[in-house]
Design a protein around this motif. Structure first.
Motif, PDB file in Angstrom:
ATOM      1  N   VAL A 114       0.853  -1.178   0.000  1.00  0.00           N
ATOM      2  CA  VAL A 114       0.000   0.000   0.000  1.00  0.00           C
ATOM      3  C   VAL A 114       0.892   1.231   0.000  1.00  0.00           C
ATOM      4  CG1 VAL A 114      -1.738   1.324   1.260  1.00  0.00           C
ATOM      5  CG2 VAL A 114      -1.873  -1.182   1.225  1.00  0.00           C
ATOM      6  N   LEU A 115       0.603   2.165  -0.877  1.00  0.00           N
ATOM      7  CA  LEU A 115       1.412   3.381  -1.023  1.00  0.00           C
ATOM      8  C   LEU A 115       0.586   4.614  -0.696  1.00  0.00           C
ATOM      9  CD1 LEU A 115       4.032   4.812  -2.027  1.00  0.00           C
ATOM     10  CD2 LEU A 115       2.999   4.808  -4.324  1.00  0.00           C
ATOM     11  N   ASP A 116       1.099   5.446   0.213  1.00  0.00           N
ATOM     12  CA  ASP A 116       0.510   6.748   0.513  1.00  0.00           C
ATOM     13  C   ASP A 116       1.235   7.787  -0.339  1.00  0.00           C
ATOM     14  OD1 ASP A 116      -0.520   9.087   1.522  1.00  0.00           O
ATOM     15  OD2 ASP A 116      -0.109   8.628   3.623  1.00  0.00           O
ATOM     16  N   ILE A 117       0.549   8.277  -1.350  1.00  0.00           N
ATOM     17  CA  ILE A 117       1.113   9.245  -2.281  1.00  0.00           C
ATOM     18  C   ILE A 117       0.988  10.646  -1.688  1.00  0.00           C
ATOM     19  CG2 ILE A 117       0.866  10.277  -4.579  1.00  0.00           C
ATOM     20  CD1 ILE A 117      -0.297   7.569  -5.502  1.00  0.00           C
ATOM     21  N   CYS A 118       2.108  11.362  -1.585  1.00  0.00           N
ATOM     22  CA  CYS A 118       2.135  12.671  -0.925  1.00  0.00           C
ATOM     23  C   CYS A 118       1.626  12.514   0.506  1.00  0.00           C
ATOM     24  CB  CYS A 118       1.343  13.703  -1.702  1.00  0.00           C
ATOM     25  SG  CYS A 118       2.002  14.012  -3.353  1.00  0.00           S
ATOM     26  N   CYS A 119       2.362  11.746   1.292  1.00  0.00           N
ATOM     27  CA  CYS A 119       1.929  11.296   2.617  1.00  0.00           C
ATOM     28  C   CYS A 119       1.920  12.387   3.671  1.00  0.00           C
ATOM     29  CB  CYS A 119       2.821  10.149   3.089  1.00  0.00           C
ATOM     30  SG  CYS A 119       4.559  10.629   3.360  1.00  0.00           S
ATOM     31  N   GLY A 120       2.520  13.552   3.370  1.00  0.00           N
ATOM     32  CA  GLY A 120       2.596  14.581   4.391  1.00  0.00           C
ATOM     33  C   GLY A 120       3.363  14.069   5.598  1.00  0.00           C
ATOM     34  N   GLU A 121       2.859  14.385   6.804  1.00  0.00           N
ATOM     35  CA  GLU A 121       3.553  13.977   8.027  1.00  0.00           C
ATOM     36  C   GLU A 121       3.119  12.596   8.514  1.00  0.00           C
ATOM     37  OE1 GLU A 121       0.914  14.087  10.584  1.00  0.00           O
ATOM     38  OE2 GLU A 121       0.139  14.445   8.573  1.00  0.00           O
ATOM     39  N   LYS A 171       4.153  -1.585 -11.646  1.00  0.00           N
ATOM     40  CA  LYS A 171       3.116  -2.522 -11.199  1.00  0.00           C
ATOM     41  C   LYS A 171       3.418  -3.173  -9.858  1.00  0.00           C
ATOM     42  CE  LYS A 171       1.813  -3.592 -15.980  1.00  0.00           C
ATOM     43  NZ  LYS A 171       1.517  -4.658 -16.974  1.00  0.00           N
ATOM     44  N   ALA A 172       4.136  -2.471  -8.985  1.00  0.00           N
ATOM     45  CA  ALA A 172       4.540  -3.055  -7.701  1.00  0.00           C
ATOM     46  C   ALA A 172       3.559  -2.781  -6.567  1.00  0.00           C
ATOM     47  CB  ALA A 172       5.920  -2.519  -7.311  1.00  0.00           C
ATOM     48  N   VAL A 173       2.581  -1.893  -6.798  1.00  0.00           N
ATOM     49  CA  VAL A 173       1.692  -1.451  -5.721  1.00  0.00           C
ATOM     50  C   VAL A 173       0.285  -2.004  -5.954  1.00  0.00           C
ATOM     51  CG1 VAL A 173       0.643   0.562  -4.615  1.00  0.00           C
ATOM     52  CG2 VAL A 173       3.039   0.639  -5.353  1.00  0.00           C
ATOM     53  N   LYS A 174      -0.266  -2.642  -4.930  1.00  0.00           N
ATOM     54  CA  LYS A 174      -1.621  -3.182  -5.026  1.00  0.00           C
ATOM     55  C   LYS A 174      -2.669  -2.090  -4.848  1.00  0.00           C
ATOM     56  CE  LYS A 174      -5.101  -6.093  -4.904  1.00  0.00           C
ATOM     57  NZ  LYS A 174      -5.579  -6.775  -6.112  1.00  0.00           N
ATOM     58  N   THR A 175      -2.482  -1.265  -3.822  1.00  0.00           N
ATOM     59  CA  THR A 175      -3.439  -0.208  -3.517  1.00  0.00           C
ATOM     60  C   THR A 175      -2.680   1.052  -3.123  1.00  0.00           C
ATOM     61  OG1 THR A 175      -4.951  -1.889  -2.636  1.00  0.00           O
ATOM     62  CG2 THR A 175      -5.502   0.392  -2.193  1.00  0.00           C
ATOM     63  N   ALA A 176      -3.157   2.195  -3.597  1.00  0.00           N
ATOM     64  CA  ALA A 176      -2.547   3.474  -3.228  1.00  0.00           C
ATOM     65  C   ALA A 176      -3.640   4.428  -2.784  1.00  0.00           C
ATOM     66  CB  ALA A 176      -1.771   4.058  -4.400  1.00  0.00           C
TER      67      ALA A 176
END
Length: 294
Positions: A114-121, A171-176
């Motif tokens: 799972v990837l948090d795009i522009c995750c901030g703090e 294609k490495a991320v299932k959910t973002a």
């Protein structure tokens, strides 16, 4: 005695090596921002086969901005990053975090990336980490933000990167998930698996209307314009609504700094804001569940 000691030492080395191997395997989705080759970590240094190196900071994050893009790294300053952290830590936006976690639970499985795009703090990532067993990653352009995210010590890997060139293999991320940040459909589609899902949030019609009533003589409703998500289709639209009351001037100021109104509010509105010690406002989000088109 020496033989016993040597045997124990060898076993400890094996345990450490196994831990390092698991860490490298876990982090194998990361690629070098210069040449695109896989990265591996040893002795707190990330390296690729072409010997490009990236040191792990004391807090535990790694800066994966290529030297040619480091001039882009502006982002929030330290004070703004801390204000955002302190505001979110109080749970004002917990309804949105809960909705994101529910979607991640529905659209991913244990161990998925799972990837948090522009995750901030890192508040949303930390919230999801407490509820789900996934391999979490988060990145942001702002080193100040990523430093605070890494300090949360949640089971996630944080790095500094540019949204237009994410150092993750195809294609490495299932959910973002992607909350209130620029949208880059082509790059998001590249890192997502073919059956991957992207969650993105936009301000709802009434979002922060109470704040806008304070700032503007003629407050306006949001248009709920959805991003240009070429290559994706909308699978769900989830409305998240609540009302919050802020009774601390620091919280009110922090909320203001998190909005685009911070950059274009008239003087009269700024004066009213400076005198306000209690604010009640709706929070209103539309959470879009986007699936890659085949």
């Amino acid at each position: 005695m020496d033989g016993v000691h040597g045997g124990i030492t060898d076993k400890l080395k094996n345990v450490v090596n196994l831990a390092d191997e698991k860490r490298v395997n876990k982090m194998s989705i990361l690629i070098c921002p210069v040449c695109g080759e896989a990265l591996s970590c040893e002795n707190r240094i990330w390296r690729c086969v072409n010997r490009h190196c990236y040191d792990v900071a004391r807090e535990g994050y790694v800066n994966l901005l290529s030297s040619s893009r480091k001039g882009d790294a502006v982002g929030d300053n330290k004070d703004m990053a801390r204000s955002r952290r302190d505001f979110l830590n109080k749970g004002y936006y917990e309804p949105l975090a809960e909705a994101v976690a529910d979607c991640l639970s529905a659209y991913s499985a244990q161990g998925d990336t799972v990837l948090d795009i522009c995750c901030g703090e890192g508040w949303y990532t930390a919230y999801a980490c407490e509820r789900l067993s996934r391999s979490f990653y988060g990145f942001d352009l702002s080193k100040n933000m990523v430093r605070l995210a890494a300090k949360r010590k949640c089971p996630a890997e944080f790095f500094v990167a540019n949204i237009a060139s994410i150092p993750i293999r195809d294609k490495a991320v299932k959910t973002a998930f992607h909350l209130f940040a620029p949208f880059h459909a082509r790059e998001f589609g590249r890192v997502l698996a073919d059956d991957g899902v992207l969650l993105t949030a936009i301000p709802g019609r009434d979002h922060l209307f109470g704040l806008k009533e304070l700032l503007y003589d003629e407050p306006y409703l949001n248009d709920e314009k959805e991003p240009d998500a070429e290559g994706f289709r909308v699978a769900e639209r989830i409305r998240v609504r609540d009302e919050i009351t802020l009774t601390d001037r620091g919280d009110i100021s922090a909320l203001f700094q998190m909005t685009p109104y911070y950059y274009h509010t008239p003087t009269a509105g700024m004066n009213r804001l400076s005198e306000c010690d209690r604010l009640t406002t709706p929070i209103d989000f539309v959470l879009l569940v986007l699936k890659k088109e085949s």
